[in-house]
Design a protein around this motif. Structure first.
Motif, mmCIF file in Angstrom:
data_model
loop_
_atom_site.group_PDB
_atom_site.id
_atom_site.type_symbol
_atom_site.label_atom_id
_atom_site.label_comp_id
_atom_site.label_asym_id
_atom_site.label_seq_id
_atom_site.Cartn_x
_atom_site.Cartn_y
_atom_site.Cartn_z
ATOM 1 N N GLU A 117 0.848 -1.210 0.003
ATOM 2 C CA GLU A 117 0.052 -0.080 0.036
ATOM 3 C C GLU A 117 0.931 1.104 -0.068
ATOM 4 O O GLU A 117 0.669 2.023 -0.560
ATOM 5 C CB GLU A 117 -0.853 -0.054 1.089
ATOM 6 N N LEU A 118 2.038 1.276 0.752
ATOM 7 C CA LEU A 118 2.939 2.376 0.411
ATOM 8 C C LEU A 118 3.408 2.545 -0.760
ATOM 9 O O LEU A 118 3.388 3.770 -1.070
ATOM 10 C CB LEU A 118 4.005 2.200 1.827
ATOM 11 N N THR A 123 3.598 5.662 -5.766
ATOM 12 C CA THR A 123 3.434 5.730 -7.236
ATOM 13 C C THR A 123 2.315 6.624 -7.776
ATOM 14 O O THR A 123 2.263 7.772 -8.516
ATOM 15 C CB THR A 123 3.077 4.605 -7.656
ATOM 16 N N HIS A 124 1.088 6.957 -6.644
ATOM 17 C CA HIS A 124 0.125 7.792 -7.184
ATOM 18 C C HIS A 124 0.642 9.344 -6.917
ATOM 19 O O HIS A 124 0.154 10.211 -7.698
ATOM 20 C CB HIS A 124 -0.960 7.510 -6.096
ATOM 21 N N LEU A 212 4.005 -12.704 -5.902
ATOM 22 C CA LEU A 212 4.406 -13.378 -4.820
ATOM 23 C C LEU A 212 3.211 -13.739 -4.008
ATOM 24 O O LEU A 212 3.185 -14.400 -2.926
ATOM 25 C CB LEU A 212 5.513 -13.094 -4.087
ATOM 26 N N ASN A 213 2.062 -12.892 -4.172
ATOM 27 C CA ASN A 213 0.938 -12.853 -3.555
ATOM 28 C C ASN A 213 1.099 -12.512 -1.859
ATOM 29 O O ASN A 213 0.622 -12.944 -0.787
ATOM 30 C CB ASN A 213 -0.038 -14.107 -3.285
ATOM 31 N N ILE A 214 2.078 -11.359 -1.956
ATOM 32 C CA ILE A 214 2.436 -10.848 -0.504
ATOM 33 C C ILE A 214 1.987 -9.538 -0.472
ATOM 34 O O ILE A 214 2.238 -8.719 -1.294
ATOM 35 C CB ILE A 214 3.891 -10.839 -0.289
ATOM 36 N N GLN A 215 1.487 -9.118 0.852
ATOM 37 C CA GLN A 215 0.906 -7.756 1.021
ATOM 38 C C GLN A 215 1.826 -6.713 1.805
ATOM 39 O O GLN A 215 2.015 -5.740 1.662
ATOM 40 C CB GLN A 215 -0.651 -7.944 1.585
ATOM 41 N N ASP A 216 2.550 -7.682 2.780
ATOM 42 C CA ASP A 216 3.266 -6.900 3.723
ATOM 43 C C ASP A 216 4.741 -7.517 3.827
ATOM 44 O O ASP A 216 4.992 -8.908 3.771
ATOM 45 C CB ASP A 216 2.692 -6.637 4.980
ATOM 46 N N ALA A 217 5.554 -6.558 4.180
ATOM 47 C CA ALA A 217 6.932 -7.095 4.487
ATOM 48 C C ALA A 217 7.788 -5.957 4.858
ATOM 49 O O ALA A 217 7.355 -4.641 4.696
ATOM 50 C CB ALA A 217 7.747 -7.729 3.142
ATOM 51 N N LEU A 232 5.993 10.131 1.962
ATOM 52 C CA LEU A 232 4.674 10.052 2.337
ATOM 53 C C LEU A 232 4.014 10.866 3.506
ATOM 54 O O LEU A 232 2.945 11.197 3.380
ATOM 55 C CB LEU A 232 3.912 8.682 2.436
ATOM 56 N N ARG A 233 5.182 11.243 4.241
ATOM 57 C CA ARG A 233 4.521 12.072 5.529
ATOM 58 C C ARG A 233 4.088 13.634 5.023
ATOM 59 O O ARG A 233 4.623 14.126 4.019
ATOM 60 C CB ARG A 233 5.897 12.347 6.379
ATOM 61 N N PRO A 234 3.392 14.147 6.068
ATOM 62 C CA PRO A 234 2.680 15.496 5.554
ATOM 63 C C PRO A 234 3.691 16.725 5.447
ATOM 64 O O PRO A 234 3.575 17.577 4.623
ATOM 65 C CB PRO A 234 1.629 15.725 6.492
#
Length: 566
Positions: A117-118, A123-124, A212-217, A232-234
């Motif tokens: 998600e990060l 990228t967004h 790899l079907n991995i969401q987090d690491a 990403l911080r404000p």
């Protein structure tokens, strides 16, 4: 994911009617780390990121940690920051028109946000900055390489590639490079090519996690969560990362004292969670640092502020400063501050010219020039050396052989440049402006000339040969002296043979004519010149090498010179 809100008493000031407001306030160091990002220019899994802060210098952090350990010591210089998310940082006036008020900072608790998600959020954010960034801008070949790399790693796909603290200590001088160059204010601001590359690296790692079907690491191929949060911080930290880190490290040390441990034990006995008790103690022990926040969210202004601070106050080597800033802006963002950078004394065009040659696929110098980054190989060509050679072609001056007094690049311009078919314009001034643009015709000539030099004289496969291309360690060819001698002598040929260069094809033709149709030996540089202990940049050495080459190149039948020591 939960949101956290912080409020700070603050003072707002406006330096000019045209400038953005500056908010002055104070905050605990540990709090600042939660809402201020440090987008560092660093190598992650051998890929450069797109930040502008230099890599953290562990020795400086240790020095500042010791400094802050004495509670009587204070630092008066504020940390410098700027907006990164305009919707999450607001100033509320105490009364209408009052400069006093409350700064409100809202940020996400990223502890539970998965790595994928990060990556998607970053990228967004890049897509919002640069219009054409989307899936169509992604190098699918590079994505396939990343997926293949992970497949080859088997069950350990997410191993760390970051340098250890010890590595950073050993390379501190290289990454800081304070005042090591003659012109520390020189900075390169290139095109947006690297932003596209960085975008591809981010998208590629998203594809790897999906594959790899991995969401987090904790990280994916060297891209860590902490590094991503820098974007990403404000609020973005423009200056002061080492002071901030030193203050935080000192607070952590204080929590480990007997008094600190007793505080945690007492809090736990009263029902507080141990982790929360430690966080409370850390906040209590944390020193409050002054902060100056520029209420401007444009990346171009962030980079401008960084350049001005590091040019005027603590100059760093031009290679590092150039590398940091060159790839942080899109072309459109650069135009917003280009004029102001020039007025501030930044040699913008020179830096753009060199920046391109250090990264372009078609450049024979790609990957072979020091950038000031951590882990730069010591045998790479210095940034300033390439800049000097570029100047001969781009500015058409400095083409004086070491053993002569005539500047042949200047003489060629004065006598034959008006007939050059590679440029447009009527007057000499107009034509020279066209020629010397950072991406002007000079660049095609430069690249073609040195590609032919590399292919004719050099060895690109073995760095341990006498004529190796890409390493200065042993090469008689790939070094400042030889590369400069060849450029000056080529302009000598163009001038004496009255060659105006009507087309790029003329570069090929004149190159072979210059080398007497191939009679100049390809092995000229591939011999042991017996230079043990000799410094190549001594004046007597440069004169000797220049004269050797000049005389042999003009009359190859005279035989290659045997003596290279003066």
């Amino acid at each position: 994911m939960s949101e956290v809100v912080r409020h700070y008493q603050a003072f707002r000031t406006l330096q000019t009617p045209e400038s953005k407001p500056i908010i002055l306030f104070s905050a605990a160091a540990v709090d600042i780390t939660q809402w201020a990002g440090v987008p560092q220019r660093r190598r992650l899994a051998d890929e450069e990121t797109s930040g502008f802060q230099r890599e953290e210098n562990r020795s400086r952090v240790r020095e500042l940690t010791k400094f802050f350990h004495d509670k009587r010591n204070v630092t008066q210089n504020p940390l410098l920051g700027a907006l990164q998310d305009v919707d999450r940082v607001t100033f509320e006036e105490q009364a209408p028109g009052s400069p006093f008020g409350t700064l409100k900072i809202t940020y996400d608790d990223y502890a539970d946000v998965p790595l994928i998600e990060l990556l998607r959020r970053l990228t967004h954010r890049l897509e919002q900055r640069v219009d054409f960034l989307n899936n169509g801008a992604v190098d699918e070949g590079r994505v396939a390489q990343l997926i293949e790399l992970e497949s080859a790693h088997g069950k350990e796909p997410l191993a760390s590639n970051d340098a250890s603290d010890e590595d950073l200590d050993n390379d501190a001088s290289a990454s800081d490079d304070v005042g090591s160059d003659d012109d520390a204010a020189t900075v390169m601001l290139a095109d947006e090519t690297h932003l596209v590359d960085f975008y591809t690296e981010l998208k590629g790692r998203i594809r790897v996690l999906e594959h790899l079907n991995i969401q987090d690491a904790d990280e994916i191929q060297g891209f860590t969560k902490e590094a991503l949060l820098g974007y990403l911080r404000p609020i973005v930290l423009v200056d002061g990362q080492h002071r901030l880190r030193g203050a935080v490290e000192n607070a952590k040390i204080l929590t480990g004292t007997p008094e600190g441990q007793q505080y945690i034990l007492d809090a736990v006995a009263n029902g507080t969670d141990p982790a929360e008790a430690e966080n409370q103690l850390l906040a209590k022990q944390s020193r409050h640092l002054p902060f100056s926040l520029l209420m401007d969210e444009s990346p171009s202004e962030h980079v401008f502020q960084f350049v001005v601070v590091n040019q005027k106050a603590i100059p760093m080597g031009k290679a590092l400063l150039g590398t940091i800033v060159s790839t942080s802006l899109s072309r459109e963002e650069l135009q917003q501050v280009a004029g102001r950078l020039r007025q501030a004394g930044i040699r913008l065009e020179d830096s753009q010219a060199v920046a391109y040659l250090t990264r372009a696929e078609e450049s024979p110098f790609r990957g072979f020039v020091q950038t000031g980054m951590d882990k730069d190989r010591p045998d790479l060509l210095k940034w300033s050396v390439l800049q000097g050679i570029v100047s001969i072609f781009r500015n058409l001056r400095g083409g004086r052989p070491y053993h002569e007094s005539v500047d042949y690049a200047k003489a060629w311009r004065e006598n034959y440049f008006l007939q050059c078919g590679l440029v447009g314009g009527e007057s000499d001034t107009e034509r020279f402006e066209d020629w010397s643009r950072p991406d002007g015709p000079w660049r095609d000539v430069f690249i073609r000339f040195y590609v032919k030099i590399r292919d004719y004289f050099g060895d690109t496969n073995d760095a341990d040969t006498w004529n190796s291309w890409g390493s200065t360690a042993k090469s008689n060819l790939f070094n400042k002296v030889s590369l400069t001698i060849l450029a000056c002598d080529y302009f000598d040929y163009l001038y004496t043979q009255a060659e105006p260069l009507g087309s790029l094809g003329d570069v090929d033709r004149t190159f072979m004519d210059w080398l007497k149709g191939g009679r100049v030996s390809k092995s000229y540089f591939n011999r042991d010149w017996k230079l043990e202990g000799l410094k190549k940049d001594q004046r007597t050495v440069m004169v000797k090498w220049s004269k050797n080459w000049h005389e042999y190149r003009k009359v190859p039948t005279s035989g290659m010179p045997q003596k290279f020591k003066p």
